[in-house]
Design a protein around this motif. Structure first.
Motif, PDB file in Angstrom:
ATOM      1  N   ASP A 155       0.913  -1.756   0.062  1.00  0.00           N
ATOM      2  CA  ASP A 155      -0.208   0.289   0.235  1.00  0.00           C
ATOM      3  C   ASP A 155       0.587   1.061   0.001  1.00  0.00           C
ATOM      4  N   GLU A 156       1.848   1.179   0.688  1.00  0.00           N
ATOM      5  CA  GLU A 156       2.551   2.648   0.997  1.00  0.00           C
ATOM      6  C   GLU A 156       3.308   2.252  -0.077  1.00  0.00           C
ATOM      7  N   PHE A 185     -15.454  -7.126 -13.552  1.00  0.00           N
ATOM      8  CA  PHE A 185     -15.366  -5.160 -13.147  1.00  0.00           C
ATOM      9  C   PHE A 185     -13.672  -4.594 -13.586  1.00  0.00           C
ATOM     10  N   PHE A 186     -13.807  -3.092 -13.500  1.00  0.00           N
ATOM     11  CA  PHE A 186     -12.925  -2.500 -13.127  1.00  0.00           C
ATOM     12  C   PHE A 186     -13.166  -1.764 -11.803  1.00  0.00           C
ATOM     13  N   LYS A 187     -12.653  -1.534 -10.920  1.00  0.00           N
ATOM     14  CA  LYS A 187     -13.092  -1.266  -9.232  1.00  0.00           C
ATOM     15  C   LYS A 187     -11.693   0.139  -8.840  1.00  0.00           C
ATOM     16  N   VAL A 188     -12.566   1.081  -8.652  1.00  0.00           N
ATOM     17  CA  VAL A 188     -11.306   1.685  -7.792  1.00  0.00           C
ATOM     18  C   VAL A 188     -10.688   1.286  -6.481  1.00  0.00           C
ATOM     19  N   GLN A 189      -9.440   1.480  -6.614  1.00  0.00           N
ATOM     20  CA  GLN A 189      -8.964   1.045  -5.114  1.00  0.00           C
ATOM     21  C   GLN A 189      -8.112   1.980  -4.310  1.00  0.00           C
ATOM     22  N   ARG A 190      -6.947   2.685  -5.611  1.00  0.00           N
ATOM     23  CA  ARG A 190      -6.825   4.202  -4.137  1.00  0.00           C
ATOM     24  C   ARG A 190      -6.826   5.448  -5.649  1.00  0.00           C
ATOM     25  N   ALA A 191      -6.750   6.490  -5.054  1.00  0.00           N
ATOM     26  CA  ALA A 191      -6.992   7.751  -5.660  1.00  0.00           C
ATOM     27  C   ALA A 191      -5.961   8.310  -5.204  1.00  0.00           C
ATOM     28  N   LYS A 225      -4.412   3.978   6.306  1.00  0.00           N
ATOM     29  CA  LYS A 225      -4.743   5.185   5.773  1.00  0.00           C
ATOM     30  C   LYS A 225      -5.787   4.477   5.053  1.00  0.00           C
ATOM     31  N   MET A 226      -7.508   5.076   5.677  1.00  0.00           N
ATOM     32  CA  MET A 226      -8.257   4.668   5.186  1.00  0.00           C
ATOM     33  C   MET A 226      -8.889   4.956   3.312  1.00  0.00           C
ATOM     34  N   PHE A 227      -7.937   6.012   3.171  1.00  0.00           N
ATOM     35  CA  PHE A 227      -8.082   7.049   2.089  1.00  0.00           C
ATOM     36  C   PHE A 227      -6.539   7.821   1.831  1.00  0.00           C
ATOM     37  N   PHE A 228      -6.432   7.927   0.752  1.00  0.00           N
ATOM     38  CA  PHE A 228      -5.728   8.413  -0.104  1.00  0.00           C
ATOM     39  C   PHE A 228      -5.543  10.180   0.018  1.00  0.00           C
ATOM     40  N   SER A 229      -6.804  10.157  -0.703  1.00  0.00           N
ATOM     41  CA  SER A 229      -7.535  11.391  -0.691  1.00  0.00           C
ATOM     42  C   SER A 229      -8.823  11.881  -0.497  1.00  0.00           C
ATOM     43  N   ASN A 230      -9.910  12.509  -0.625  1.00  0.00           N
ATOM     44  CA  ASN A 230     -10.916  12.983  -0.711  1.00  0.00           C
ATOM     45  C   ASN A 230     -11.816  13.005  -1.565  1.00  0.00           C
ATOM     46  N   ILE A 235     -15.025   8.013  -4.857  1.00  0.00           N
ATOM     47  CA  ILE A 235     -15.333   7.284  -5.974  1.00  0.00           C
ATOM     48  C   ILE A 235     -15.534   6.057  -5.721  1.00  0.00           C
ATOM     49  N   LYS A 236     -15.067   5.754  -4.503  1.00  0.00           N
ATOM     50  CA  LYS A 236     -14.122   4.347  -3.613  1.00  0.00           C
ATOM     51  C   LYS A 236     -15.119   3.259  -4.045  1.00  0.00           C
TER      52      LYS A 236
END
Length: 276
Positions: A155-156, A185-191, A225-230, A235-236
């Motif tokens: 993740d890091e 599907f293509f699923k959002v993993q990180r953004a 950390k649950m989310f990298f950004s707002n 869009i998760k």
């Protein structure tokens, strides 16, 4: 091109050209479709010829854009010079003996100073692009050193790469999204990136100094950390149906051949409407 007297050939072949200069000239020649005419005044004794003059002749021999029209052998050492003529009323450049005694960096500086503004602009843009690439390589080195540490989690690693893509010191993209592929599907993993226009302006207006170092940003990573950004939080849950995605030729090509593509702006709205 006029032939070079054989007595100079040994010194021309032995002259070393800085790879940075070679890269500069390679990029410079891409922007012009016409040749540059070169007139050279060189001392009749090879041992009295400045090294920079030999280097320049070697460059002329290596790049077709430089066409040596005349080589004049002179008796006086100080009479050695280079004259570069540009077509279409572009101001040419005269390089005197004193400049030929200097290092190649000073030689380039003199050409920038004396040349027509068009030539100077092209060379300046190339130098800026080269400096940018140096920043990208330095940032990439820091990221690689970070991700190869034994304690660095997957993740890091993802976070480090995405920061490099969006940071002003490297990729300078506004946003980056990582999708995870499964059977349907293509699923959002990180953004990483601003969630909307308001946040984007707030982020950009907060930079009081230049972004030159990625390390402080990498140190912002927190385990768990649950989310990298707002943006990611927003869009998760988005999923792109794989079948729809693969119907687009450009997107299918990117996936099938594992390559980077540029999507035309004119097609973005159409692609978006078909995927969601």
């Amino acid at each position: 091109m006029i032939s070079i007297p054989k007595k100079y050939e040994r010194n021309i072949k032995r002259s070393y050209i800085n790879p940075g200069v070679t890269l500069l000239i390679e990029n410079f020649t891409k922007d012009f479709i016409f040749n540059f005419e070169v007139n050279i005044s060189i001392h009749r004794k090879p041992e009295l010829v400045p090294e920079t003059l030999y280097k320049f002749i070697k460059i002329c021999n290596s790049f077709e854009i430089f066409e040596i029209k005349d080589i004049k052998e002179v008796e006086e050492i100080a009479d050695q010079s280079i004259e570069i003529r540009f077509p279409k009323k572009i101001k040419g450049v005269y390089v005197d003996y004193d400049t030929l005694l200097k290092e190649e960096s000073f030689f380039i500086y003199k050409i920038l100073k004396k040349a027509d503004s068009l030539i100077g602009l092209v060379l300046t843009n190339i130098l800026l692009d080269s400096a940018y690439m140096d920043s990208v390589f330095r940032t990439s080195k820091i990221i690689l050193e970070k991700v190869y540490k034994p304690k660095t989690s997957i993740d890091e690693m993802i976070y480090a790469v995405m920061v490099g893509i969006t940071g002003g010191f490297a990729g300078n993209f506004n946003r980056v999204i990582l999708f995870r592929e499964d059977e349907e599907f293509f699923k959002v993993q990180r953004a990483i990136g601003p969630a909307d226009e308001v946040e984007a302006h707030r982020i950009y207006e907060s930079f009081e100094t230049l972004e030159s170092n990625i390390i402080p940003y990498l140190n912002n990573y927190k385990i768990g950390k649950m989310f990298f950004s707002n943006l990611e939080e927003k869009i998760k849950d988005i999923k792109i149906i794989k079948e729809k995605f693969m119907k687009n030729k450009l997107l299918k090509s990117a996936i099938s051949f594992n390559k980077t593509i540029k999507l035309p702006t004119s097609q973005l709205r159409s692609i978006y409407s078909r995927l969601f």
